[in-house]
Write an enzyme that holds these catalytic residues in place. Sequence first.
Site, PDB file in Angstrom:
ATOM      1  N   GLY A   8       0.817  -1.211   0.000  1.00 36.79           N
ATOM      2  CA  GLY A   8       0.000   0.000   0.000  1.00 36.79           C
ATOM      3  C   GLY A   8       0.847   1.256   0.000  1.00 36.79           C
ATOM      4  N   TYR A 133     -15.549  -5.316   6.111  1.00 37.98           N
ATOM      5  CA  TYR A 133     -14.170  -4.822   6.167  1.00 37.98           C
ATOM      6  C   TYR A 133     -13.595  -4.970   7.569  1.00 37.98           C
ATOM      7  CZ  TYR A 133     -10.468  -1.242   6.235  1.00 37.98           C
ATOM      8  OH  TYR A 133      -9.293  -0.559   6.404  1.00 37.98           O
ATOM      9  N   LEU A 163      -8.183   8.819   9.150  1.00 35.03           N
ATOM     10  CA  LEU A 163      -7.055   9.652   8.736  1.00 35.03           C
ATOM     11  C   LEU A 163      -7.512  10.728   7.753  1.00 35.03           C
ATOM     12  CD1 LEU A 163      -4.345   6.908   8.086  1.00 35.03           C
ATOM     13  CD2 LEU A 163      -4.836   8.140  10.212  1.00 35.03           C
ATOM     14  N   TRP A 199     -24.873  13.522   3.912  1.00 34.49           N
ATOM     15  CA  TRP A 199     -25.612  12.345   4.373  1.00 34.49           C
ATOM     16  C   TRP A 199     -25.869  12.394   5.878  1.00 34.49           C
ATOM     17  CZ3 TRP A 199     -24.252   6.981   1.929  1.00 34.49           C
ATOM     18  CH2 TRP A 199     -24.514   7.024   0.556  1.00 34.49           C
ATOM     19  N   ARG A 206     -16.947  11.534  15.319  1.00 34.59           N
ATOM     20  CA  ARG A 206     -15.764  10.873  14.787  1.00 34.59           C
ATOM     21  C   ARG A 206     -14.520  11.498  15.418  1.00 34.59           C
ATOM     22  NH1 ARG A 206     -19.171   8.006  13.582  1.00 34.59           N
ATOM     23  NH2 ARG A 206     -19.729   7.071  11.572  1.00 34.59           N
TER      24      ARG A 206
END
Length: 329
Positions: A8, A133, A163, A199, A206
């Site tokens: 990644g 996930y 992030l 949304w 968060r």
Amino acid sequence: MTRVLVTGGAGFLGCHLVERLAREGHEVVVPRSADHDLTEMADTARLFDAASPELVFHLAAEVGGIGANRANPGRYWYANLLMGVHVLEQARLHRTPKLVLAGTICSYPKHAPVPFREDDLWDGYPEETNAPYGVAKKAILVGAQSYRVQYGLNAVYLLPVNLYGPRDNFDLETSHVIPALIRKMLEAERRGEDEITLWGDGTPTREFLYVEDCVEGLLLAAERYDGAEPVNLGTGEELAIRDLAELVREATGYRGHIRWDTSKPNGQPRRRLDTSRAEELFGFRARVPLREGLARTVDWYRASREVPAAHAQARRWGGGHPNKRKGPG
């Protein structure tokens, strides 16, 4: 100098980590998905054969925001599980001295007590849109702990919070909340639109970690931590999405109205991490305040939109989009 493999490494977090490692004089290997598909064991074995790494950071993932998670539950479960399994197995077979695995806070139960503590990981099922996930990534934690017991593999597992920062994924189909807000507001301002739609109802909370702070956490764990227990990486600061939208409005200068579409899902109700374990075990503490990080991210995005297409392509890390966290490259 250490020979470091970063799966990644062309993605959002990975490219920042690769730059830091290179500045510090390490030899860094960054696989490309066109050459090494980590969902295939044979490709993963070929990568480890060629790289002979002394240290591995496994950051490769297929992931997105709520919409992407809802559209790709099977793929996200399959790809993330197989990539983690294959990296673990090849690290074992190649006797890799140290493996740092990036998990996800999407693995936490939907109704985990706030702040999220690492010991709460198994006390419930993840929020539904994130579950495939999150469960796949949590299975890699089990694998890492099992390989440590049976084979002595020094694999450590970190749980970064959401992030953000320069080079994030600003694709509205797959991006997370901060880059999506930045792009929506700047584009609405440019087009002279007096309203954007977001949304949910804005009440979920968060926590956000600036990408360079996360890189520091990864490096500190690689240097100082050799334990089996998972470790959160975050700021420990909780913010409602509605309040975040106002901060992004301030950073972008957007003057229009924000409309909340309550027919769309909110996602996880609350997120805030207990970050004490990271500080105690390897001295990690986030440094970049959210307002400062947002300003840097907005500045980068504004500048990136002004770069002609040919130059933008040259800035990429060798094929593929550096912001889209998909596969090994």
